[in-house]
Design a protein around this motif. Structure first.
Motif, mmCIF file in Angstrom:
data_model
loop_
_atom_site.group_PDB
_atom_site.id
_atom_site.type_symbol
_atom_site.label_atom_id
_atom_site.label_comp_id
_atom_site.label_asym_id
_atom_site.label_seq_id
_atom_site.Cartn_x
_atom_site.Cartn_y
_atom_site.Cartn_z
ATOM 1 N N ARG A 12 0.881 -1.160 -0.054
ATOM 2 C CA ARG A 12 0.177 0.058 0.049
ATOM 3 C C ARG A 12 0.943 1.527 -0.195
ATOM 4 O O ARG A 12 0.769 2.169 -0.730
ATOM 5 C CB ARG A 12 -0.996 -0.009 1.139
ATOM 6 C CG ARG A 12 -2.029 -0.824 1.108
ATOM 7 C CD ARG A 12 -2.985 -0.930 2.112
ATOM 8 N NE ARG A 12 -3.977 -1.969 2.257
ATOM 9 C CZ ARG A 12 -4.356 -2.689 3.279
ATOM 10 N NH1 ARG A 12 -3.905 -2.257 4.280
ATOM 11 N NH2 ARG A 12 -5.161 -3.553 3.145
ATOM 12 N N ASN B 169 2.280 1.860 -3.221
ATOM 13 C CA ASN B 169 1.318 2.424 -4.319
ATOM 14 C C ASN B 169 0.981 3.870 -4.206
ATOM 15 O O ASN B 169 0.838 4.644 -5.122
ATOM 16 C CB ASN B 169 -0.106 1.420 -4.315
ATOM 17 C CG ASN B 169 0.008 0.261 -4.827
ATOM 18 O OD1 ASN B 169 0.874 -0.077 -5.773
ATOM 19 N ND2 ASN B 169 -0.887 -0.713 -4.628
ATOM 20 N N VAL B 170 1.044 4.370 -2.807
ATOM 21 C CA VAL B 170 0.897 5.703 -2.553
ATOM 22 C C VAL B 170 1.969 6.585 -3.210
ATOM 23 O O VAL B 170 1.785 7.720 -3.476
ATOM 24 C CB VAL B 170 0.664 5.842 -1.117
ATOM 25 C CG1 VAL B 170 0.434 7.374 -0.729
ATOM 26 C CG2 VAL B 170 -0.673 5.247 -0.727
ATOM 27 N N GLU B 171 3.092 6.132 -2.875
ATOM 28 C CA GLU B 171 4.297 6.673 -3.250
ATOM 29 C C GLU B 171 4.434 6.811 -4.985
ATOM 30 O O GLU B 171 4.671 7.754 -5.637
ATOM 31 C CB GLU B 171 5.708 6.059 -2.942
ATOM 32 C CG GLU B 171 5.686 6.248 -1.479
ATOM 33 C CD GLU B 171 6.316 7.715 -1.086
ATOM 34 O OE1 GLU B 171 6.655 8.450 -1.461
ATOM 35 O OE2 GLU B 171 5.517 8.103 -0.067
ATOM 36 N N ARG B 172 3.935 5.723 -5.467
ATOM 37 C CA ARG B 172 4.066 5.383 -6.933
ATOM 38 C C ARG B 172 2.966 6.709 -7.644
ATOM 39 O O ARG B 172 3.327 7.314 -8.688
ATOM 40 C CB ARG B 172 3.873 4.252 -7.468
ATOM 41 C CG ARG B 172 4.162 4.112 -8.959
ATOM 42 C CD ARG B 172 3.786 2.534 -9.412
ATOM 43 N NE ARG B 172 4.410 1.618 -8.410
ATOM 44 C CZ ARG B 172 3.826 0.417 -7.927
ATOM 45 N NH1 ARG B 172 2.439 0.276 -8.181
ATOM 46 N NH2 ARG B 172 4.494 -0.245 -7.041
ATOM 47 N N ARG B 173 1.705 6.621 -6.859
ATOM 48 C CA ARG B 173 0.957 7.805 -7.489
ATOM 49 C C ARG B 173 1.284 9.068 -7.217
ATOM 50 O O ARG B 173 1.129 9.973 -8.086
ATOM 51 C CB ARG B 173 -0.442 7.574 -6.630
ATOM 52 C CG ARG B 173 -1.286 6.394 -7.354
ATOM 53 C CD ARG B 173 -2.777 6.688 -6.469
ATOM 54 N NE ARG B 173 -3.345 5.158 -6.346
ATOM 55 C CZ ARG B 173 -3.802 4.783 -5.071
ATOM 56 N NH1 ARG B 173 -3.776 5.414 -4.260
ATOM 57 N NH2 ARG B 173 -4.166 3.429 -5.230
ATOM 58 N N ARG B 174 1.847 9.502 -5.967
ATOM 59 C CA ARG B 174 2.374 10.696 -5.752
ATOM 60 C C ARG B 174 3.427 11.067 -6.935
ATOM 61 O O ARG B 174 3.317 12.173 -7.291
ATOM 62 C CB ARG B 174 2.869 10.858 -4.246
ATOM 63 C CG ARG B 174 1.706 10.983 -3.389
ATOM 64 C CD ARG B 174 2.505 11.362 -1.995
ATOM 65 N NE ARG B 174 1.555 11.445 -1.332
ATOM 66 C CZ ARG B 174 1.817 11.297 0.273
ATOM 67 N NH1 ARG B 174 2.914 10.994 0.695
ATOM 68 N NH2 ARG B 174 0.808 11.103 1.165
ATOM 69 N N SER B 175 4.161 10.244 -7.272
ATOM 70 C CA SER B 175 5.335 10.389 -8.124
ATOM 71 C C SER B 175 5.068 10.851 -9.471
ATOM 72 O O SER B 175 5.529 11.262 -10.316
ATOM 73 C CB SER B 175 6.460 9.542 -7.950
ATOM 74 O OG SER B 175 6.162 8.346 -8.571
ATOM 75 N N SER B 176 3.908 9.898 -9.979
ATOM 76 C CA SER B 176 3.364 9.925 -11.292
ATOM 77 C C SER B 176 2.443 11.357 -11.515
ATOM 78 O O SER B 176 2.307 11.322 -12.661
ATOM 79 C CB SER B 176 2.330 8.742 -11.550
ATOM 80 O OG SER B 176 1.179 8.824 -10.891
ATOM 81 N N MET B 177 2.138 11.965 -10.612
ATOM 82 C CA MET B 177 1.248 13.125 -10.800
ATOM 83 C C MET B 177 1.935 14.034 -11.435
ATOM 84 O O MET B 177 3.382 14.533 -10.880
ATOM 85 C CB MET B 177 0.610 13.600 -9.566
ATOM 86 C CG MET B 177 -0.522 12.388 -8.800
ATOM 87 S SD MET B 177 -1.368 13.141 -7.516
ATOM 88 C CE MET B 177 -2.132 14.766 -7.883
ATOM 89 N N ARG B 178 1.600 14.964 -12.278
ATOM 90 C CA ARG B 178 2.358 15.845 -12.773
ATOM 91 C C ARG B 178 2.352 17.268 -12.050
ATOM 92 O O ARG B 178 1.425 17.595 -11.265
ATOM 93 C CB ARG B 178 1.568 16.355 -14.308
ATOM 94 C CG ARG B 178 1.659 15.352 -15.443
ATOM 95 C CD ARG B 178 0.890 15.899 -16.357
ATOM 96 N NE ARG B 178 1.783 16.849 -17.094
ATOM 97 C CZ ARG B 178 1.352 17.457 -18.429
ATOM 98 N NH1 ARG B 178 0.138 17.446 -18.725
ATOM 99 N NH2 ARG B 178 2.180 18.212 -18.870
#
Length: 195
Positions: free
Chosen positions: A155, A158-167
């Motif tokens: 989890r 996944n949270v870190e991945r979402r934060r890094s993929s946001m522009r």
């Protein structure tokens, strides 16, 4: 025997009481005159073990007046073979108290026996055991299982991945898409076309 307010005449010219006329006009009900009272007591059985009803309420429930003997004699309420008694005895209620002065009846449910709760017996202990100090076991803290640890780590990943993929945008506003840039050039505003 009738009051003057409830007398009317039939088509044949006979005198009839309005209560009797109502019985002639309304369709006959199944069961006795007191079956609405038994339905009322059945509904009350879900909530209460005893019910106190004034005579007026009983008349309202059965949609008819109680007889003269019900208002003046206790025996009317205690005769088990009568149709009125069958109404409450059939649904396991019995007359507990009849108060003719206040014109009330108290019904109580039959067959209710208070359940006896058993006391738990104490284990026989010696006098020596009572006086001595018994240390309690220290509470063992459980460590989380490997599965729970793996899920929590997934989890977090996944949270870190979402934060890094946001522009990341400069300023407060999101820039316009290429489609919007082509539609509306900053110099020229769209004009209304007249058809």
């Amino acid at each position: 025997m009738y009051c003057r307010d409830c007398i009317t005449y039939t088509r044949d010219g006979n005198i009839i009481c309005l209560n009797c006329a109502r019985r002639l006009v309304s369709p006959k009900m199944r069961g006795s005159k007191y079956s609405p009272l038994s339905r009322y007591l059945t509904r009350k059985a879900r909530y209460a073990d005893h019910v106190t009803l004034p005579f007026a309420k009983i008349e309202e429930i059965i949609d008819d007046s109680l007889p003269f003997s019900a208002m003046h004699y206790r025996h009317w309420w205690s005769t088990p073979s009568s149709p009125q008694a069958q109404a409450w005895l059939g649904v396991k209620w019995k007359v507990h108290v009849v108060n003719l002065e206040h014109k009330t009846v108290t019904f109580r449910r039959e067959g209710l026996v208070k359940k006896k709760t058993r006391r738990k017996r104490r284990k026989a202990t010696s006098a020596f055991m009572d006086k001595t100090f018994r240390p309690t076991k220290p509470r063992r803290l459980r460590e989380p299982s490997k599965t729970k640890i793996a899920r929590a780590q997934a989890r977090l990943a996944n949270v870190e991945r979402r934060r890094s993929s946001m522009r990341q945008y400069r300023g407060k506003f999101k820039p316009k898409s290429a489609y919007e840039k082509r539609l509306y050039k900053p110099d020229a505003k769209p004009s209304k076309t007249e058809d």
